[in-house]
Design an enzyme around this catalytic site. Structure first.
Site, PDB file in Angstrom:
ATOM      1  N   ARG A 137       0.830  -1.210   0.000  1.00 20.32           N
ATOM      2  CA  ARG A 137       0.000   0.000   0.000  1.00 20.32           C
ATOM      3  C   ARG A 137       0.863   1.257   0.000  1.00 20.32           C
ATOM      4  O   ARG A 137       0.534   2.257  -0.651  1.00 20.32           O
ATOM      5  CB  ARG A 137      -0.912  -0.013   1.226  1.00 20.32           C
ATOM      6  CG  ARG A 137      -1.880   1.157   1.305  1.00 20.32           C
ATOM      7  CD  ARG A 137      -2.947   0.889   2.359  1.00 20.32           C
ATOM      8  NE  ARG A 137      -3.896   1.985   2.447  1.00 20.32           N
ATOM      9  CZ  ARG A 137      -3.970   2.847   3.472  1.00 20.32           C
ATOM     10  NH1 ARG A 137      -3.143   2.703   4.501  1.00 20.32           N
ATOM     11  NH2 ARG A 137      -4.867   3.811   3.483  1.00 20.32           N
ATOM     12  N   HIS A 148       0.523   4.340  -2.623  1.00 19.11           N
ATOM     13  CA  HIS A 148       0.276   5.717  -2.200  1.00 19.11           C
ATOM     14  C   HIS A 148       1.433   6.637  -2.578  1.00 19.11           C
ATOM     15  O   HIS A 148       1.229   7.847  -2.714  1.00 19.11           O
ATOM     16  CB  HIS A 148       0.007   5.770  -0.698  1.00 19.11           C
ATOM     17  CG  HIS A 148      -1.381   5.385  -0.329  1.00 19.11           C
ATOM     18  ND1 HIS A 148      -2.166   6.113   0.534  1.00 19.11           N
ATOM     19  CD2 HIS A 148      -2.154   4.335  -0.724  1.00 19.11           C
ATOM     20  CE1 HIS A 148      -3.349   5.526   0.659  1.00 19.11           C
ATOM     21  NE2 HIS A 148      -3.351   4.435  -0.081  1.00 19.11           N
ATOM     22  N   ASN A 208      -3.540   9.156   4.109  1.00 17.96           N
ATOM     23  CA  ASN A 208      -2.320   8.593   4.716  1.00 17.96           C
ATOM     24  C   ASN A 208      -2.255   8.733   6.227  1.00 17.96           C
ATOM     25  O   ASN A 208      -1.642   7.906   6.913  1.00 17.96           O
ATOM     26  CB  ASN A 208      -1.083   9.281   4.122  1.00 17.96           C
ATOM     27  CG  ASN A 208      -0.964   9.080   2.618  1.00 17.96           C
ATOM     28  OD1 ASN A 208      -1.449   8.093   2.074  1.00 17.96           O
ATOM     29  ND2 ASN A 208      -0.323  10.024   1.945  1.00 17.96           N
ATOM     30  N   HIS A 240      -5.712  -6.255  -1.468  1.00 12.92           N
ATOM     31  CA  HIS A 240      -6.552  -6.325  -0.267  1.00 12.92           C
ATOM     32  C   HIS A 240      -6.802  -7.763   0.170  1.00 12.92           C
ATOM     33  O   HIS A 240      -7.593  -7.997   1.078  1.00 12.92           O
ATOM     34  CB  HIS A 240      -7.874  -5.583  -0.492  1.00 12.92           C
ATOM     35  CG  HIS A 240      -7.726  -4.094  -0.447  1.00 12.92           C
ATOM     36  ND1 HIS A 240      -8.782  -3.223  -0.596  1.00 12.92           N
ATOM     37  CD2 HIS A 240      -6.629  -3.307  -0.268  1.00 12.92           C
ATOM     38  CE1 HIS A 240      -8.345  -1.974  -0.514  1.00 12.92           C
ATOM     39  NE2 HIS A 240      -7.047  -2.000  -0.314  1.00 12.92           N
TER      40      HIS A 240
END
Length: 324
Positions: free
Chosen positions: A67, A71, A99, A198
């Site tokens: 992740r 990001h 975040n 996920h």
């Protein structure tokens, strides 16, 4: 020299000159899987060892590192801008809404950087370490591995405002998701494959509370009831639930099987299987894990290609959280 031999020789000489000129003309350098082969040949094994140790200490960290890479790349490109701390001239992305108190793994990247600096000071970028860490984290929990192209350099800037606008949220609808990924050069299929990350990790209650109390037709009633136990209506915002309720610590295709049973935790998960254009991809991945794993690796390579700083652009940070 007669004209018959003169002109071909002249043309050949011009061709050689143009090739030499082009090879020395500043242009966007290409990423390469062998970028550090000569300058830091042990970089990849050093980073891999550090990442494996971190995941061994806390298996949940694997999902967090994947992740973190996502990001980073979706804001200014894959340039490690997400790692920069706040200073008067930099509005840190760490405090952007997607975040803040959510993205994890900063210290894992810093630890890997310290190990690499011991053997090759000032050579390996933090941006490349993030990219390698995502691959190594996936492999550490049984997920796919892939050849990582290297040669990214680190930014001297960050953008909290872009982090707030360019990262899709947990309540995003399908059109927004497809558009957000398309803006970064990624297809709808790439988006569905990358969402499969996920299969790992957890989400905080406040991000899925609305979904589990919605009494909507796109959520399994038993699943919603189970999730409500750890996510009350007015408290427990930071309580965690696994994104994949079946095998939350293993990299597999159960995430897609969950979606087909209306057991996606986030709205942005379930929307991938909701009677729309991506249903067929979810169905395919639920049936064929190998196709998912292959597509995931390929999509991660594409994501790692988003607007890298190369050549003379950017810097090599000595500490990932600060400009030299």
């Amino acid at each position: 020299m007669d004209s018959a031999s003169f002109f071909p020789n002249i043309i050949a000489a011009i061709s050689v000159f143009l090739l030499l000129l082009l090879s020395h003309t500043p242009c966007e350098a290409q990423l390469s899987t062998t970028f550090y082969s000569n300058t830091c040949p042990n970089a990849l094994t050093t980073i891999r060892t550090s990442i494996r140790q971190a995941v061994s200490r806390e298996r949940r960290m694997a999902g967090s590192l994947i992740r973190l890479h996502f990001h980073d790349c979706f804001v200014q490109g894959c340039d490690a801008s997400i790692l920069l701390d706040e200073i008067p001239s930099i509005q840190s992305e760490k405090t952007a809404f997607p975040n803040n108190n959510s993205v994890r793994g900063y210290e894992v990247i810093e630890a890997a950087k310290r190990e690499v600096e011991k053997i090759c000071p000032g050579v390996v970028s933090c941006a490349d370490i993030i990219t390698l860490a995502a691959r190594d984290a996936s492999a550490a929990v049984g997920g796919p591995s892939w050849n990582v192209k290297l040669g990214r350099r680190d930014s001297t800037t960050a953008s909290r405002s872009l982090a707030n606008t360019d990262l899709p949220g947990p309540a995003s609808d399908l059109r927004t998701l497809i558009s957000s990924f398309a803006n970064k050069g990624l297809t709808a299929r790439d988006m569905v494959a990358l969402s499969g990350a996920h299969t790992l990790g957890h989400s905080q209650c406040f991000l899925f509370r609305e979904r589990i109390y919605s009494n909507g037709t796109n959520i399994d009633a038993g699943f919603a009831s189970t999730r409500r136990r750890q996510c009350p209506t007015n408290s427990g915002d930071s309580n965690l639930a696994p994104l994949d309720l079946v095998t939350p610590n293993s990299f597999d295709n159960n995430y897609y099987k969950n979606l087909m049973q209306r057991k996606g935790l986030l709205q942005s998960d379930q929307i991938l299987f909701s009677g729309d254009s991506t249903d067929s991809i979810v169905s395919e991945y639920s049936r064929n894990q190998q196709t998912f794993l292959s597509d995931f690796g390929n999509a991660m390579i594409k994501m790692g290609d988003i607007e890298p700083l190369t050549g003379q652009n950017g810097i090599i940070r000595r500490i990932c959280s600060a400009i030299n």
